[in-house]
Motif scaffolding. Structure first.
Motif, PDB file in Angstrom:
ATOM      1  N   SER A 141     -12.633  20.066  93.251  1.00  0.00           N
ATOM      2  CA  SER A 141     -11.915  19.382  92.171  1.00  0.00           C
ATOM      3  C   SER A 141     -11.092  20.324  91.302  1.00  0.00           C
ATOM      4  O   SER A 141     -10.563  19.904  90.270  1.00  0.00           O
ATOM      5  CB  SER A 141     -12.908  18.615  91.280  1.00  0.00           C
ATOM      6  OG  SER A 141     -13.716  19.506  90.537  1.00  0.00           O
ATOM      7  N   CYS A 327      -2.793   6.978  91.216  1.00  0.00           N
ATOM      8  CA  CYS A 327      -4.023   6.224  91.475  1.00  0.00           C
ATOM      9  C   CYS A 327      -3.911   4.760  91.054  1.00  0.00           C
ATOM     10  O   CYS A 327      -4.784   3.950  91.385  1.00  0.00           O
ATOM     11  CB  CYS A 327      -5.199   6.863  90.738  1.00  0.00           C
ATOM     12  SG  CYS A 327      -5.715   8.447  91.432  1.00  0.00           S
ATOM     13  N   CYS A 335     -10.195   9.695  93.045  1.00  0.00           N
ATOM     14  CA  CYS A 335      -8.802   9.421  93.404  1.00  0.00           C
ATOM     15  C   CYS A 335      -7.882  10.491  92.839  1.00  0.00           C
ATOM     16  O   CYS A 335      -6.961  10.955  93.523  1.00  0.00           O
ATOM     17  CB  CYS A 335      -8.387   8.050  92.886  1.00  0.00           C
ATOM     18  SG  CYS A 335      -6.649   7.675  93.215  1.00  0.00           S
ATOM     19  N   GLU A 338      -8.035  13.523  94.910  1.00  0.00           N
ATOM     20  CA  GLU A 338      -7.337  13.285  96.171  1.00  0.00           C
ATOM     21  C   GLU A 338      -5.817  13.384  96.001  1.00  0.00           C
ATOM     22  O   GLU A 338      -5.123  14.006  96.822  1.00  0.00           O
ATOM     23  CB  GLU A 338      -7.704  11.909  96.711  1.00  0.00           C
ATOM     24  CG  GLU A 338      -6.987  11.538  98.002  1.00  0.00           C
ATOM     25  CD  GLU A 338      -7.246  10.104  98.437  1.00  0.00           C
ATOM     26  OE1 GLU A 338      -6.558   9.647  99.371  1.00  0.00           O
ATOM     27  OE2 GLU A 338      -8.118   9.446  97.835  1.00  0.00           O
ATOM     28  N   LYS A 339      -5.299  12.792  94.929  1.00  0.00           N
ATOM     29  CA  LYS A 339      -3.845  12.808  94.708  1.00  0.00           C
ATOM     30  C   LYS A 339      -3.359  14.205  94.311  1.00  0.00           C
ATOM     31  O   LYS A 339      -2.263  14.611  94.697  1.00  0.00           O
ATOM     32  CB  LYS A 339      -3.467  11.799  93.632  1.00  0.00           C
ATOM     33  CG  LYS A 339      -3.771  10.350  93.993  1.00  0.00           C
ATOM     34  CD  LYS A 339      -3.104   9.923  95.295  1.00  0.00           C
ATOM     35  CE  LYS A 339      -3.398   8.465  95.608  1.00  0.00           C
ATOM     36  NZ  LYS A 339      -2.787   8.044  96.916  1.00  0.00           N
ATOM     37  N   ARG A 341      -4.692  16.918  95.411  1.00  0.00           N
ATOM     38  CA  ARG A 341      -4.735  17.659  96.674  1.00  0.00           C
ATOM     39  C   ARG A 341      -3.505  17.375  97.533  1.00  0.00           C
ATOM     40  O   ARG A 341      -3.086  18.217  98.334  1.00  0.00           O
ATOM     41  CB  ARG A 341      -6.017  17.294  97.422  1.00  0.00           C
ATOM     42  CG  ARG A 341      -6.379  18.241  98.571  1.00  0.00           C
ATOM     43  CD  ARG A 341      -7.740  17.886  99.136  1.00  0.00           C
ATOM     44  NE  ARG A 341      -8.797  18.188  98.177  1.00  0.00           N
ATOM     45  CZ  ARG A 341      -9.817  17.389  97.907  1.00  0.00           C
ATOM     46  NH1 ARG A 341      -9.902  16.203  98.494  1.00  0.00           N
ATOM     47  NH2 ARG A 341     -10.746  17.761  97.057  1.00  0.00           N
ATOM     48  N   ASP A 358      -1.144  21.084  98.247  1.00  0.00           N
ATOM     49  CA  ASP A 358      -1.579  20.684  99.589  1.00  0.00           C
ATOM     50  C   ASP A 358      -1.802  21.900 100.476  1.00  0.00           C
ATOM     51  O   ASP A 358      -1.195  22.051 101.543  1.00  0.00           O
ATOM     52  CB  ASP A 358      -0.550  19.736 100.217  1.00  0.00           C
ATOM     53  CG  ASP A 358       0.830  20.368 100.343  1.00  0.00           C
ATOM     54  OD1 ASP A 358       1.136  21.322  99.587  1.00  0.00           O
ATOM     55  OD2 ASP A 358       1.610  19.910 101.211  1.00  0.00           O
TER      56      ASP A 358
END
Length: 389
Positions: A141, A327, A335, A338-339, A341, A358
């Protein structure tokens, strides 16, 4: 009736929880934490960081927030003491109920907070301590903005070697005996090995050292004319002051903290036009545009306290907001992580190179520009564009 009321309460609670998602989110607000250096000798860094978050939050909120939710920044002071960083983040999580973290203080400080960050899957953007120890090993995270101290010193020494070096360069390193100093030495060591130059002296000192007479005399005796100055603020200034007393003719590579006005005021009297490598712009159209925004959301006193840490914290919160926005209404920490990343080529308006997380290290903004101080008027000029080293 009692059963009906209980059912209604349960429904309302479930609905609120669904809308709110994780802690720190309601249908109108998102709480973002900031653990920072608000007191002590380095407080000018913390104040600058906080202003960056304030400007970004003001701009985002004026544009409607994140799907109608306004960002609230909750700041805790750690005084640049790692144990206090842990306590501060504990309060932000357990008492204030923050959703994410954007202010993370120094290297040792963010490392002290890592257990809490990982345990809570807390979306965290590190903007003030891009040390390799923060992102290696990667924490799921945690997302880091900035070049490493290692690359910053390598980039400067490469420029000195290729553009400025004396005919017979003799290199020397002086650095703090801590994790920050280790990173500085990694960059120095890389340069020494790649350039095949003479490595005359490597000196360590304890954080807080004020008198460098013996250390600089050792550098002078070794014939050092290219110096990697791993001191910070007063330490860096005292090192250069001693070098001037000894009449050393030396090219100097410095930490990016030395491009801040308080640092320059301390170091400029020594008269060395030293270099810094920074992953944010120090001047030009991007900074001019930012300054215009700042006038809208910050006081005159806050604007006077701004420095390079303001810029990087501003883009950190903007990147975090972009991820949260992606999100949608059902905002969660998972979320957001994830976004973040998946964030690629996020435009910072020229304050830094575009941000992309990324990659395996979840690290971005690594491109550096080399700047040189004009000690006479205390200004910096850009010697290169942003370059990855």
């Amino acid at each position: 009736m009692k059963t009906g009321l209980l059912a209604l309460s349960a429904f309302l609670f479930a609905t609120t929880a669904s809308l709110a998602g994780d802690p720190g989110v309601t249908d109108t607000e998102i709480k973002i934490g900031d653990v920072n250096i608000m007191t002590g000798p380095a407080s000018f860094i913390g104040r600058a960081v906080s202003v960056g978050s304030k400007i970004a939050a003001g701009e985002i909120n004026e544009a409607g927030g994140i799907h109608g939710r306004k960002i609230t920044i909750v700041t805790e002071d750690d005084g640049y003491i790692p144990s206090r960083s842990f306590q501060a983040l504990t309060k932000l999580i357990e008492v204030d109920g923050i959703f994410a973290l954007n202010g993370t203080s120094g290297t040792a400080n963010v490392l002290a907070m890592m257990p809490l960050i990982e345990e809570n899957n807390l979306p965290t953007v590190v903007t003030t301590a891009p040390n390799e120890l923060v992102y290696d090993p990667v924490r799921p995270s945690v997302f880091t903005i900035g070049a490493s101290y290692s690359d910053a010193f390598y980039g400067q020494l490469k420029y000195i070697h290729e553009k400025m070096a004396p005919a017979e360069p003799v290199y020397g390193l002086i650095r703090q005996d801590d994790d920050f100093g280790v990173a500085v030495e990694h960059g120095y060591d890389r340069a020494i090995k790649e350039f095949g130059v003479k490595d005359a002296a490597r000196i360590r000192f304890k954080k807080g050292t004020a008198n460098f007479a013996a250390e600089v005399a050792q550098m002078k005796q070794a014939g050092v004319n290219v110096l990697a100055n791993g001191g910070i603020i007063a330490g860096a200034a005292n090192i250069l002051g001693e070098a001037r007393k000894l009449g050393m003719d030396v090219q100097v590579a410095s930490v990016w903290s030395e491009d801040m006005p308080p640092s320059v005021n301390l170091t400029a009297p020594a008269g060395y036009d030293f270099l810094v490598a920074d992953y944010v712009a120090l001047s030009g159209p991007a900074i001019e545009s930012f300054m215009e925004k700042a006038k809208k959301y910050a006081s005159a006193e806050e604007i006077a306290a701004m420095n390079r840490y303001t810029y990087v914290t501003y883009i950190g919160l903007k990147a975090l907001a972009e991820a949260m926005s992606q999100c949608g209404k059902e905002l969660t920490r998972a979320c957001t992580v994830e976004k973040l990343r998946g964030l690629k080529n996020f435009d910072t308006g020229g304050i830094s190179a575009p941000l992309s997380f990324d990659n395996e290290q979840q690290l971005s903004g690594t491109a550096l520009a080399i700047y040189q101080l004009n000690a006479a008027d205390k200004t910096f000029k850009a010697l290169t564009d942003f370059v990855d080293y």
